[in-house]
Design a protein around this motif. Sequence first.
Motif, PDB file in Angstrom:
ATOM      1  N   ALA A   1      43.410  53.418 -24.068  1.00  0.00           N
ATOM      2  CA  ALA A   1      44.234  52.260 -23.648  1.00  0.00           C
ATOM      3  C   ALA A   1      44.753  53.401 -21.967  1.00  0.00           C
ATOM      4  CB  ALA A   1      45.352  52.233 -24.233  1.00  0.00           C
ATOM      5  N   ARG A   2      45.073  54.546 -21.872  1.00  0.00           N
ATOM      6  CA  ARG A   2      44.730  54.957 -20.743  1.00  0.00           C
ATOM      7  C   ARG A   2      44.188  54.646 -19.484  1.00  0.00           C
ATOM      8  NH1 ARG A   2      45.427  61.919 -20.988  1.00  0.00           N
ATOM      9  NH2 ARG A   2      43.650  61.850 -21.213  1.00  0.00           N
ATOM     10  N   VAL A   3      42.747  54.749 -20.005  1.00  0.00           N
ATOM     11  CA  VAL A   3      42.151  55.308 -19.040  1.00  0.00           C
ATOM     12  C   VAL A   3      41.858  53.244 -18.749  1.00  0.00           C
ATOM     13  CG1 VAL A   3      39.851  56.494 -19.438  1.00  0.00           C
ATOM     14  CG2 VAL A   3      39.687  54.335 -20.896  1.00  0.00           C
ATOM     15  N   LEU A   4      41.779  52.371 -18.933  1.00  0.00           N
ATOM     16  CA  LEU A   4      42.060  51.136 -19.521  1.00  0.00           C
ATOM     17  C   LEU A   4      43.383  50.747 -18.218  1.00  0.00           C
ATOM     18  CD1 LEU A   4      41.298  49.380 -22.823  1.00  0.00           C
ATOM     19  CD2 LEU A   4      39.552  49.559 -20.240  1.00  0.00           C
ATOM     20  N   ARG A   5      44.732  51.162 -18.443  1.00  0.00           N
ATOM     21  CA  ARG A   5      45.829  51.329 -17.829  1.00  0.00           C
ATOM     22  C   ARG A   5      45.430  51.954 -16.003  1.00  0.00           C
ATOM     23  NH1 ARG A   5      49.635  49.374 -15.678  1.00  0.00           N
ATOM     24  NH2 ARG A   5      51.042  50.947 -15.171  1.00  0.00           N
ATOM     25  N   ALA A   6      44.710  52.771 -16.200  1.00  0.00           N
ATOM     26  CA  ALA A   6      44.189  53.290 -14.705  1.00  0.00           C
ATOM     27  C   ALA A   6      43.223  53.044 -13.919  1.00  0.00           C
ATOM     28  CB  ALA A   6      43.853  54.824 -15.187  1.00  0.00           C
ATOM     29  N   GLY A   7      42.509  51.832 -14.594  1.00  0.00           N
ATOM     30  CA  GLY A   7      42.049  51.247 -13.895  1.00  0.00           C
ATOM     31  C   GLY A   7      40.017  51.199 -13.614  1.00  0.00           C
ATOM     32  N   ALA A   8      40.149  52.118 -15.044  1.00  0.00           N
ATOM     33  CA  ALA A   8      37.942  51.750 -15.273  1.00  0.00           C
ATOM     34  C   ALA A   8      37.690  51.438 -15.082  1.00  0.00           C
ATOM     35  CB  ALA A   8      38.462  52.685 -16.425  1.00  0.00           C
ATOM     36  N   ARG A   9      36.186  51.110 -14.350  1.00  0.00           N
ATOM     37  CA  ARG A   9      34.748  49.585 -14.777  1.00  0.00           C
ATOM     38  C   ARG A   9      34.147  50.097 -15.297  1.00  0.00           C
ATOM     39  NH1 ARG A   9      34.132  48.721  -8.335  1.00  0.00           N
ATOM     40  NH2 ARG A   9      33.204  46.667  -9.730  1.00  0.00           N
ATOM     41  N   LEU A  10      34.218  51.399 -15.727  1.00  0.00           N
ATOM     42  CA  LEU A  10      33.057  52.135 -17.173  1.00  0.00           C
ATOM     43  C   LEU A  10      33.634  53.041 -17.787  1.00  0.00           C
ATOM     44  CD1 LEU A  10      29.797  52.439 -16.141  1.00  0.00           C
ATOM     45  CD2 LEU A  10      30.452  53.571 -17.724  1.00  0.00           C
ATOM     46  N   LEU A  11      33.871  52.468 -18.861  1.00  0.00           N
ATOM     47  CA  LEU A  11      34.013  53.808 -19.255  1.00  0.00           C
ATOM     48  C   LEU A  11      33.017  54.809 -20.531  1.00  0.00           C
ATOM     49  CD1 LEU A  11      36.343  52.077 -22.473  1.00  0.00           C
ATOM     50  CD2 LEU A  11      37.027  52.498 -19.974  1.00  0.00           C
ATOM     51  N   LEU A  12      33.211  56.032 -19.856  1.00  0.00           N
ATOM     52  CA  LEU A  12      32.252  57.344 -21.125  1.00  0.00           C
ATOM     53  C   LEU A  12      32.426  57.724 -21.615  1.00  0.00           C
ATOM     54  CD1 LEU A  12      31.529  58.419 -17.707  1.00  0.00           C
ATOM     55  CD2 LEU A  12      30.090  57.208 -18.845  1.00  0.00           C
ATOM     56  N   CYS A  13      32.719  57.086 -23.553  1.00  0.00           N
ATOM     57  CA  CYS A  13      33.872  56.956 -24.591  1.00  0.00           C
ATOM     58  C   CYS A  13      32.649  58.746 -24.991  1.00  0.00           C
ATOM     59  CB  CYS A  13      33.190  56.073 -25.253  1.00  0.00           C
ATOM     60  SG  CYS A  13      34.723  55.071 -24.515  1.00  0.00           S
ATOM     61  N   ASP A  14      33.164  59.117 -25.919  1.00  0.00           N
ATOM     62  CA  ASP A  14      32.375  60.205 -26.771  1.00  0.00           C
ATOM     63  C   ASP A  14      32.591  60.110 -28.499  1.00  0.00           C
ATOM     64  OD1 ASP A  14      30.579  62.928 -27.443  1.00  0.00           O
ATOM     65  OD2 ASP A  14      31.377  64.079 -25.832  1.00  0.00           O
ATOM     66  N   GLU A  15      32.278  59.851 -28.846  1.00  0.00           N
ATOM     67  CA  GLU A  15      31.854  59.827 -30.612  1.00  0.00           C
ATOM     68  C   GLU A  15      33.660  59.539 -30.903  1.00  0.00           C
ATOM     69  OE1 GLU A  15      29.893  60.149 -32.259  1.00  0.00           O
ATOM     70  OE2 GLU A  15      28.773  61.523 -31.462  1.00  0.00           O
ATOM     71  N   PRO A  16      33.865  57.872 -30.330  1.00  0.00           N
ATOM     72  CA  PRO A  16      35.293  57.219 -30.549  1.00  0.00           C
ATOM     73  C   PRO A  16      35.139  56.921 -31.853  1.00  0.00           C
ATOM     74  CG  PRO A  16      33.928  55.703 -29.534  1.00  0.00           C
ATOM     75  CD  PRO A  16      32.728  56.855 -29.448  1.00  0.00           C
ATOM     76  N   THR A  17      34.432  57.152 -32.646  1.00  0.00           N
ATOM     77  CA  THR A  17      34.521  56.878 -34.179  1.00  0.00           C
ATOM     78  C   THR A  17      34.915  57.577 -35.106  1.00  0.00           C
ATOM     79  OG1 THR A  17      33.128  56.190 -34.721  1.00  0.00           O
ATOM     80  CG2 THR A  17      33.656  54.663 -33.962  1.00  0.00           C
ATOM     81  N   GLU A  18      34.064  59.059 -34.579  1.00  0.00           N
ATOM     82  CA  GLU A  18      34.577  60.247 -35.646  1.00  0.00           C
ATOM     83  C   GLU A  18      35.625  60.363 -36.459  1.00  0.00           C
ATOM     84  OE1 GLU A  18      31.850  64.059 -35.555  1.00  0.00           O
ATOM     85  OE2 GLU A  18      33.392  63.379 -33.699  1.00  0.00           O
ATOM     86  N   GLY A  19      35.718  60.590 -37.476  1.00  0.00           N
ATOM     87  CA  GLY A  19      35.907  61.138 -38.478  1.00  0.00           C
ATOM     88  C   GLY A  19      37.413  59.632 -38.670  1.00  0.00           C
ATOM     89  N   LEU A  20      37.337  58.707 -38.619  1.00  0.00           N
ATOM     90  CA  LEU A  20      37.945  57.672 -38.425  1.00  0.00           C
ATOM     91  C   LEU A  20      37.878  56.490 -39.490  1.00  0.00           C
ATOM     92  CD1 LEU A  20      39.218  56.628 -35.050  1.00  0.00           C
ATOM     93  CD2 LEU A  20      40.149  58.815 -35.830  1.00  0.00           C
ATOM     94  N   ALA A  21      38.778  55.934 -40.481  1.00  0.00           N
ATOM     95  CA  ALA A  21      38.934  55.198 -41.204  1.00  0.00           C
ATOM     96  C   ALA A  21      38.025  54.258 -41.303  1.00  0.00           C
ATOM     97  CB  ALA A  21      40.159  55.067 -42.054  1.00  0.00           C
ATOM     98  N   PRO A  22      37.135  53.111 -42.153  1.00  0.00           N
ATOM     99  CA  PRO A  22      36.261  52.391 -41.665  1.00  0.00           C
ATOM    100  C   PRO A  22      37.470  51.495 -41.109  1.00  0.00           C
ATOM    101  CG  PRO A  22      36.021  52.799 -43.644  1.00  0.00           C
ATOM    102  CD  PRO A  22      37.242  54.036 -43.362  1.00  0.00           C
ATOM    103  N   VAL A  23      38.253  51.288 -41.339  1.00  0.00           N
ATOM    104  CA  VAL A  23      39.182  49.772 -40.573  1.00  0.00           C
ATOM    105  C   VAL A  23      39.419  50.213 -39.131  1.00  0.00           C
ATOM    106  CG1 VAL A  23      41.502  50.731 -41.309  1.00  0.00           C
ATOM    107  CG2 VAL A  23      41.647  48.596 -40.995  1.00  0.00           C
ATOM    108  N   VAL A  24      40.367  51.875 -38.956  1.00  0.00           N
ATOM    109  CA  VAL A  24      40.410  51.891 -37.897  1.00  0.00           C
ATOM    110  C   VAL A  24      39.073  52.071 -37.066  1.00  0.00           C
ATOM    111  CG1 VAL A  24      40.685  53.908 -36.038  1.00  0.00           C
ATOM    112  CG2 VAL A  24      42.345  53.345 -38.676  1.00  0.00           C
ATOM    113  N   VAL A  25      38.018  52.178 -37.838  1.00  0.00           N
ATOM    114  CA  VAL A  25      36.690  52.338 -36.444  1.00  0.00           C
ATOM    115  C   VAL A  25      36.455  50.636 -35.988  1.00  0.00           C
ATOM    116  CG1 VAL A  25      33.912  52.207 -37.094  1.00  0.00           C
ATOM    117  CG2 VAL A  25      34.927  54.081 -37.516  1.00  0.00           C
TER     118      VAL A  25
END
Length: 230
Positions: free
Chosen positions: A142-166
Amino acid sequence: MLEIEGVSARYGEARVLHEVSLTVGEGEVVTLVGRNGAGKTTLLNCAMGLHRSATGRVRFVGRDVTAAPPHRRARLGLGLVPDDRGIYAALTVEENLTLPPVRGTSAWPLERIYDTFPVLGARRRFSGAKLSGGEQQMLALARVLRAGARLLLCDEPTEGLAPVVVRRIGEILLEAKQHGVAVLLVEQNLRFATTVADRHYLIAQGRIVESLDNTDVQEREGELLAHLGL
């Protein structure tokens, strides 16, 4: 939108990337798939300008940003979501969202952020340290979207998270895509990757060895999982 051409990088005497080239188009989600140590995080850092010893060329939104420092790339709309999430633990959710400067017309207003991430709206007065791992990941996005990012560089955003969060992370990435945001996603969860991505690059020992579409990944899932050691 993002063009990486012949990028190489070292840590001391160890060469981690070997003339890597890839592209991400506007509104496209592209994954970078590979084993731990293959150079995925290093490549994201090179794209963001955080790896000072990198060679090669990086272009973003038609501009050569090879020599540009990270803050100038951020002002153009590159946003990094690191694997450690990088939120300010002592600040509240709302302070994390409003502290970074807002850039351009692509910035998401707080109302849209809270509509897309209702859990953050409910916890806007909570400090970052009091959020769960999944909530911290949503705050980092949310922070990078709020700041106005046009391209997200996302490093392992689902690692260690529950399936519902993934699943929710996947929905958020697709919603961002619908608003024209592109994503370069480092991911080892192949099934998740095929639900959000348009294309995939397979990286091994610091080299791009294949470019795959979703059909390729689905048909070769067993082979690719074995390659990843999963």
